[in-house]
Every structure is written in structure tokens, then in C-alpha cells.
Scaffold this motif. Sequence first.
Motif, short mmCIF file in Angstrom:
data_model
loop_
_atom_site.label_atom_id
_atom_site.label_comp_id
_atom_site.label_asym_id
_atom_site.label_seq_id
_atom_site.Cartn_x
_atom_site.Cartn_y
_atom_site.Cartn_z
N GLY A 100 -6.55 3.16 9.51
CA GLY A 100 -7.89 3.18 8.52
C GLY A 100 -7.49 4.47 7.24
N ALA A 113 -6.24 1.16 6.17
CA ALA A 113 -7.72 0.12 5.79
C ALA A 113 -8.45 -1.05 6.48
CB ALA A 113 -8.72 2.34 5.29
N ARG A 142 -10.96 2.69 11.12
CA ARG A 142 -12.19 2.96 10.84
C ARG A 142 -12.94 2.52 10.44
NH1 ARG A 142 -12.79 7.46 6.55
NH2 ARG A 142 -10.80 7.89 5.74
N HIS A 172 -12.04 6.73 13.69
CA HIS A 172 -12.67 7.16 12.50
C HIS A 172 -14.02 7.45 13.04
CE1 HIS A 172 -11.78 9.97 8.41
NE2 HIS A 172 -13.22 10.61 9.52
N ARG A 174 -16.36 7.72 9.77
CA ARG A 174 -16.18 7.20 9.28
C ARG A 174 -16.38 5.73 8.30
NH1 ARG A 174 -14.72 12.11 8.27
NH2 ARG A 174 -16.76 14.37 7.62
N LYS A 175 -17.21 5.88 7.25
CA LYS A 175 -15.96 4.09 6.25
C LYS A 175 -15.27 4.73 5.50
CE LYS A 175 -18.83 1.33 4.54
NZ LYS A 175 -20.12 0.51 4.38
N ALA A 176 -14.39 3.58 5.32
CA ALA A 176 -13.77 4.42 3.94
C ALA A 176 -14.03 3.22 2.42
CB ALA A 176 -12.23 3.77 4.30
#
Length: 334
Positions: A100, A113, A142, A172, A174-176
Motif C-alpha cells: 500500500g 503499492a 490499496r 486503505h 483510496r487508490k494510490a
Amino acid sequence: MTPPHSDPRAAARLSVAPMMDWTDRHCRAFHRVMSRRALLYTEMVTAPALVRGGARHLLDFSETEHPVALQLGGSDPAELASAARMGADHGYAEINLNVGCPSDRVKSGCFGAVLMQQPDLVAECCAAMIAAQSREVTVKCRIGVDDQLPEEILPHFLSTIREGGIRRVAIHARKAWLKGLSPKENRDIPPLDYPLVHAMKAAFPDMHISINGGIGNLDEVRHHLDRGLDGVMVGRMAYHDPAAILLDADRLVFGEADAGMTREDVVLSMLPHIDAHLGVGGKLGQVTRHMLGLFTGLPGARRWRRILSEGAHRDGADSALVLDALAAVGEAAA
């Protein structure tokens, strides 16, 4: 041997996220004073540093931190297996693989990530780590990276690592964006997609799924748990306003009786740790930098931060400075 009270799966109902430069052993000692039950994580430790660099000191922790998990970074199955075995031998209750972190140094090392783009490799790494030792191996990821469609990649990713033996993940929400956003921006700019994480629990009911990202108080923690998720992982808020997340967590999240601990009690409970650290040549600021947010939002918080920030790095600074800062808080609240 890991103490019997240290079941990380049960403790993962609430966990403090692994955070580089923050969740070191002094931070974990501080957090453990406030919650006996929450699962704590190390900073990410890279497998190459342990296996090739011989940096075994990075594994040091105190038995009083349990339940505590080791987070590893890497992408070579054999190397990660060796690092996982080292972590298990050192006594960690869980071994977690970082999929991530969006930082440049992680991306260049082909871990973090960027591995969302290689789920088969992640599954291979996880299988090797599982085979190498007896602790549960988990993954923090992610919902996707860059141009991936989270609603497509995330279920595929979870299915693939599940085949590699993974049964517990922290997502998590959210996208990274590895192209165009800094690590700091990646913590705020990509929008949160909590519904997708909840949908993954419905799609993978046999997996233990924790949600991470943007969670700011215990009401939000309980909301996600009440909606069916197995755990909630809190990051920055647990660091910047730790008492708001941890001081009442054992009662509100784990159903224990109220311990009645105050912030003043937390400070006094940290003094033996501080004195022990100073006794082996450590510096006061190495501990107190993690304690600056203890009185966030309360009268005297600014005095507390100022006294510790200005004085903790001076020669001879010791626990007396902490008591001075605590007295200043009391004066402001009077």
C-alpha cells in the motif's frame, strides 16, 4: 513465545496503522499505555535490510507492546520468507506485507503499492512467507493504483492472494497514484471509497477485512464495525490525537470495563519507559516526540507541546521536563 493474550486477529478489531518514521517502539509503548487491546504495527521494515543488510536491530521491541505485528516490505518470495521467519523467531504476533505504501523509494524497490499491479507475485510472496513460519501472514493494500479500476482490480487482487493463503487484509480505501502525486498527497487527494471495502466483505465473507483511511474518531470506528467489517485501522488520527482514538478504545471497541485512565495517568505511566531509555543513553526527544498530541483540543495543549518541543533535545533533559510540561497543562486547566 507470543503471550496468550496477544491474539492479533482479535486485536485487529482496532489497529494502529504502520507509519514510517512514526510507529517506532517508543510510539508503540505510548499507545500501549492507552489501550491494552488494540493491535499495533511496526514501521515498515524492508526484507533486504534484514536478510542482506543484517539489520536485526530493526526487529527490537518490548514484550509489553503485545499484541504487535511486524510489517515487511519486499517483492522477492525467498527473501520475504527469510524475513518473515526472522520476525516470527523474534516474537511478533503477525507478519504483514506492505502492498500500500506509495513512496518513491518503495516504488523504486518494487514493493509497496506498485505490487497492486502484480497480484500473482504478491500471492507467491505470501505463500512463501506462510510456508516459512507459524505466524499469520496478512496484507495491507490499496483499492488500486493509477489507472486501475478499483471495482475490477480489488476483487481480483483479493481472490488471487486468497489462493496464496491470505485470510486477513487491511484495505486503505483510496487508490494510490504513483504517477503525479507525492506520498503526502496520496494520503489525502485520492477520494475515499468506503462502500467498495464494505462490498469486498460481502464478496469475501470468509476473509477478515479491516478498513483504513480517513477515520477520525471512535464513532466512525464503531460505524464500520456495526456495518459488518471485522476491523478498523486508524493511522494519522491515532498519532496526532492518540487519546481520542485509544484512551477509551478498550471499553467502546472491545467491550471491556472502563479502566478510568486519564491523560495525566498516561504521562505518569510513561515515566518508567522514559527513564529506562535515558538509562541506556537514549534521548528524551526520541520518546516525547510521539507524545506531543496527547492533550490535543484541551486547555494547556499548546504549553505541553512547546515545553517538550523546546526542551526535550537539550543536554540533560529527563523526565523532570515531562513533569514540568504536565504541571503546565494542569495550570492551564485550573
